[in-house]
Design an enzyme around this catalytic site. Structure first.
Site, short mmCIF file in Angstrom:
data_model
loop_
_atom_site.label_atom_id
_atom_site.label_comp_id
_atom_site.label_asym_id
_atom_site.label_seq_id
_atom_site.Cartn_x
_atom_site.Cartn_y
_atom_site.Cartn_z
N TRP A 99 0.83 -1.21 0.00
CA TRP A 99 0.00 0.00 0.00
C TRP A 99 0.86 1.25 0.00
O TRP A 99 0.50 2.26 -0.63
CB TRP A 99 -0.98 -0.03 1.18
CG TRP A 99 -1.85 -1.24 1.11
CD1 TRP A 99 -1.83 -2.33 1.94
CD2 TRP A 99 -2.83 -1.53 0.10
NE1 TRP A 99 -2.74 -3.26 1.52
CE2 TRP A 99 -3.36 -2.81 0.40
CE3 TRP A 99 -3.30 -0.84 -1.01
CZ2 TRP A 99 -4.36 -3.41 -0.39
CZ3 TRP A 99 -4.29 -1.43 -1.79
CH2 TRP A 99 -4.81 -2.69 -1.47
N ASP A 166 -0.72 6.82 6.77
CA ASP A 166 -1.83 5.91 6.50
C ASP A 166 -1.91 4.96 7.69
O ASP A 166 -1.04 4.12 7.88
CB ASP A 166 -1.57 5.16 5.20
CG ASP A 166 -2.65 4.12 4.88
OD1 ASP A 166 -3.55 3.90 5.70
OD2 ASP A 166 -2.56 3.51 3.79
N LYS A 190 -11.43 -1.88 9.20
CA LYS A 190 -10.63 -2.80 10.00
C LYS A 190 -10.86 -2.58 11.49
O LYS A 190 -11.23 -3.49 12.21
CB LYS A 190 -9.15 -2.65 9.64
CG LYS A 190 -8.90 -2.90 8.15
CD LYS A 190 -7.47 -2.59 7.74
CE LYS A 190 -7.30 -2.60 6.24
NZ LYS A 190 -7.48 -3.91 5.63
#
Length: 354
Positions: A99, A166, A190
């Site tokens: 990511w 992030d 999540k």
């Protein structure tokens, strides 16, 4: 059979969140309407938005000068929103996994990108050391937890430039010194809510500094000024996020969640380290508390599918590793009970004994 949910995202939600969301789908706040059909401009939903933003600030001890916004598009949209709003000439990025790599690719559309640290050559088996960050960059971007490879940075680095993170998969798993960051963002599916909403914690005085025109929906100032209500927000996931935040507060807050997470991870890592069949894939100092990645030792490699099938007979789901790396991945997000980790450990031992 009771299910033990180790999926990496969308992932396990607290029963408190699920039950309250179900009730709101039937009848939201006594309105006689479902949360699925209520106006986002109604006073009942406006109260939900206000409380969710306030609880975000309370639980993370967010200082003055920051705002919490809820937007769509996932963390992947943030990969371009961050440089759109902050990158003038050059930015620094840490390449710690898939990511982070994608975020780097997006930032390159807006200016020069310098990768100041990377663990790509080791197949991301450790979190790269952050040092010698250049002072002529507009910001440094980090991805604190890497769900695919199972590495994590559990400290807030001291750097001489603006910092962006992030935190999609480890937000609310530890206290964060928000004052060190200009933007913290993440997909909520999540540790916060069902998929469909993205959070961003934004330092307001970091905005409005670039000269390029920014499309309205990609401008953080739009969402800050309108209180995340410029357009119709993802109503249901925001309601569910509020329930999760209430649950976190009832447990005792982020420090309690940190203790719970570290305990769960220790139980599973101890089982892996003492096993004759299973082995971890990450350097010990970089091990993620949220996503535990492991494989079978080479002599047992052909039994990986058999173990996944065996685990499913115990109600264990979601432990298959990401398709790009294989093996196993157990995601230990905040809502996962310690009981589920113990069931997984017992299944590992039973399978090994067979």
């Amino acid at each position: 059979m009771k299910k033990h949910n180790f999926y990496a995202g969308p992932s396990i939600m607290s029963q408190y969140t699920i039950d309250n969301t179900i009730e709101a789908i039937r009848d939201f706040a006594g309105t006689g309407l479902s949360i699925l059909e209520i106006s986002h401009r109604s006073k009942e939903f406006t109260a939900v938005m206000d409380e969710a933003q306030a609880l975000f600030k309370e639980l993370l001890d967010i200082p003055e000068g920051y705002e919490v916004v809820f937007v769509g598009g996932g963390a992947s949209m943030q990969f371009c929103m961050v440089p759109y709003n902050l990158l003038k000439t050059k930015a620094a990025y840490v390449d710690s996994g898939t990511w982070a790599h994608k975020a780097i690719k997006e930032a390159q559309f807006f200016g020069d990108v310098e990768v100041v640290a990377s663990s790509e050559e080791s197949n991301y088996k450790f979190y790269p050391k952050i040092e010698n960050v250049p002072t002529d960059v507009d910001y440094l971007h980090i991805t604190t937890n890497n769900t695919i490879y199972g590495t994590e940075l559990r400290v807030d680095p001291d750097v001489p430039v603006r910092l962006v993170a992030d935190m999609s998969s480890d937000i609310f798993s530890r206290p964060v010194d928000v004052s060190k960051y200009d933007i913290i963002y993440g997909g909520a599916q999540k540790n916060v809510s069902p998929a469909g909403v993205t959070f961003a914690i934004v330092k307001t005085d970091a905005l409005g500094k670039v000269e390029r025109p920014i499309p309205t929906m990609l401008n953080y100032e739009t969402h800050v000024k309108k209180g995340s209500m410029f357009n119709t927000p993802p109503v249901l996931p925001i309601f569910s996020a509020l329930q999760t935040l209430k649950w976190y507060k009832s447990l005792g807050g982020v420090k309690v969640l940190q203790q719970m997470g570290e305990e769960k991870a220790a139980v599973l890592y101890d089982a892996i380290d003492s096993s004759k069949m299973f082995v971890g894939t990450v350097s010990e100092e970089s091990r993620s508390i949220m996503n535990v990645c492991f494989v079978m030792k080479p002599e047992y490699k052909e039994l990986e599918k058999d173990f996944i099938d065996f685990a499913s007979t115990k109600g264990i789901v979601g432990i298959k590793g990401h398709r790009s790396v294989g093996g196993f991945r157990a995601s230990l997000y905040n809502a996962l009970p310690l009981e589920s980790v113990k069931v997984l450990v017992e299944a590992m031992k039973e399978f090994e004994n067979k």
